[in-house]
Motif scaffolding. Structure first.
Motif, mmCIF file in Angstrom:
data_model
loop_
_atom_site.group_PDB
_atom_site.id
_atom_site.type_symbol
_atom_site.label_atom_id
_atom_site.label_comp_id
_atom_site.label_asym_id
_atom_site.label_seq_id
_atom_site.Cartn_x
_atom_site.Cartn_y
_atom_site.Cartn_z
ATOM 1 N N HIS A 127 2.456 5.597 -8.488
ATOM 2 C CA HIS A 127 3.029 4.260 -8.517
ATOM 3 C C HIS A 127 2.504 3.417 -7.353
ATOM 4 C CE1 HIS A 127 5.625 1.273 -10.136
ATOM 5 N NE2 HIS A 127 6.370 1.173 -9.055
ATOM 6 N N TRP A 131 0.873 -0.221 -7.775
ATOM 7 C CA TRP A 131 1.293 -1.335 -6.915
ATOM 8 C C TRP A 131 0.079 -1.956 -6.221
ATOM 9 C CZ3 TRP A 131 0.778 -2.201 -1.707
ATOM 10 C CH2 TRP A 131 1.577 -3.202 -1.139
ATOM 11 N N ARG A 135 -2.678 -5.972 -5.615
ATOM 12 C CA ARG A 135 -2.537 -6.546 -4.281
ATOM 13 C C ARG A 135 -3.687 -6.199 -3.342
ATOM 14 N NH1 ARG A 135 2.182 -5.004 -6.469
ATOM 15 N NH2 ARG A 135 4.012 -6.393 -6.279
ATOM 16 N N GLN A 222 6.951 6.452 -11.665
ATOM 17 C CA GLN A 222 7.855 5.765 -10.766
ATOM 18 C C GLN A 222 8.826 6.715 -10.059
ATOM 19 O OE1 GLN A 222 7.103 4.633 -13.833
ATOM 20 N NE2 GLN A 222 6.022 2.763 -13.318
ATOM 21 N N ARG A 247 1.241 2.771 1.062
ATOM 22 C CA ARG A 247 2.393 2.512 0.201
ATOM 23 C C ARG A 247 3.050 3.807 -0.268
ATOM 24 N NH1 ARG A 247 6.014 -1.591 -0.986
ATOM 25 N NH2 ARG A 247 6.795 -1.329 -3.105
#
Length: 289
Positions: A127, A131, A135, A222, A247
């Motif tokens: 995940h 993400w 970005r 997730q 992250r």
């Protein structure tokens, strides 16, 4: 043990160290095989640990199904559970690199009852990758996987790369290149390894995801990890970038350690002493919170 069977397939296993020692399962990535850990395992055996390193689905000569659907992450995870069952092991310390890291994350998420601790090399939490794709430059870093969708052409190009020394140019030590090349001699040999990338992107497969490290049902990526975890990442990794690496901590709800190395992608081959040290620390439970 030298082999075990699951799902009608026969898997080869490198089994080393004392049989009564705590067990560490070592999962290799693409386009490697279990010998990726050949410099790591003696360091673990010296400390009384048993190691089980399977040649995973698509790499073991008796475990090469042709269909891409046979390579979904959940299926690959079940192969590891079957290994533990065959060895009579209730819980093991699990280590995974590259694609083996994706399988290790899935195992810790779905079957934490079988995982005593987790060490993942190079591969961020799935995940975290998703993400980071929106970005950072992670989507660009992963764009190579689109070429792997081409039937037959991708097989031929992979064999040419491995046989022609292309992995050495990408940072793999020469001796390891020779071992991997011995297993990937023909286009037919490359189909299984490439199917690890194809399964998540085939739209007809339920739960297909955009990224090659996601797969299975839509919710698994997730899920938080709730077993003690160490994530080791090389800052010069061209495939897996910093945003996803940093992250990853957000998806571990347990004792967690992030180790950043001045290294690239091929950590088992290039940094075996550090890899062994982090595994030993996890096994011994010496990581401070």
């Amino acid at each position: 043990m030298q082999t075990y069977t699951h799902d009608g397939l026969t898997f080869e296993v490198l089994d080393g160290g004392p049989r009564d020692g705590e067990t560490v399962v070592l999962l290799h990535g693409f386009p490697q095989d279990a010998s990726a850990y050949d410099e790591v395992t003696p360091l673990l055996h010296e400390h009384g640990l048993r190691t089980l390193a399977p040649h995973q689905r698509g790499y073991s000569r008796g475990a090469r199904p042709r269909r891409a659907s046979a390579y979904r992450v959940g299926v690959l995870m079940d192969d590891v559970v079957a290994l533990l069952d065959a060895a009579g092991i209730r819980r093991a310390h699990v280590v995974g690199h590259d694609w083996g890291g994706a399988v290790a994350w899935a195992l810790a998420q779905r079957r934490p009852d079988r995982v005593a601790s987790l060490v993942v090399l190079s591969t961020p939490h799935p995940h975290a990758l998703r993400w980071a794709a929106g970005r950072s430059d992670q989507a660009w870093r992963s764009s190579y996987m689109l070429g792997f969708q081409l039937p037959w052409m991708a097989e031929r190009l992979l064999v040419r790369t491995v046989q022609g020394g292309g992995m050495v140019r990408r940072g793999v030590p020469t001796e390891h290149q020779r071992r991997y090349a011995a297993r990937l001699r023909r286009p037919e040999d490359a189909r299984g390894p490439l199917n690890w990338y194809r399964a998540p992107l085939r739209p007809r497969l339920r739960g297909a995801r955009w990224h090659h490290l996601e797969g299975g049902d839509p919710g698994w990526a997730q899920a938080a990890v709730r077993v003690p975890t160490t994530f080791v990442w090389g800052r010069h990794d061209v495939y897996l970038g910093r945003s996803a690496a940093e992250r990853t901590a957000a998806y571990v709800e347990a004792d967690y350690r992030f180790v950043e190395l001045d290294a690239g992608h091929w950590l088992p081959e290039r940094a075996p002493e550090v890899v062994a040290r982090e595994i030993l620390a996890r096994v011994r439970g010496t990581i401070s919170r």
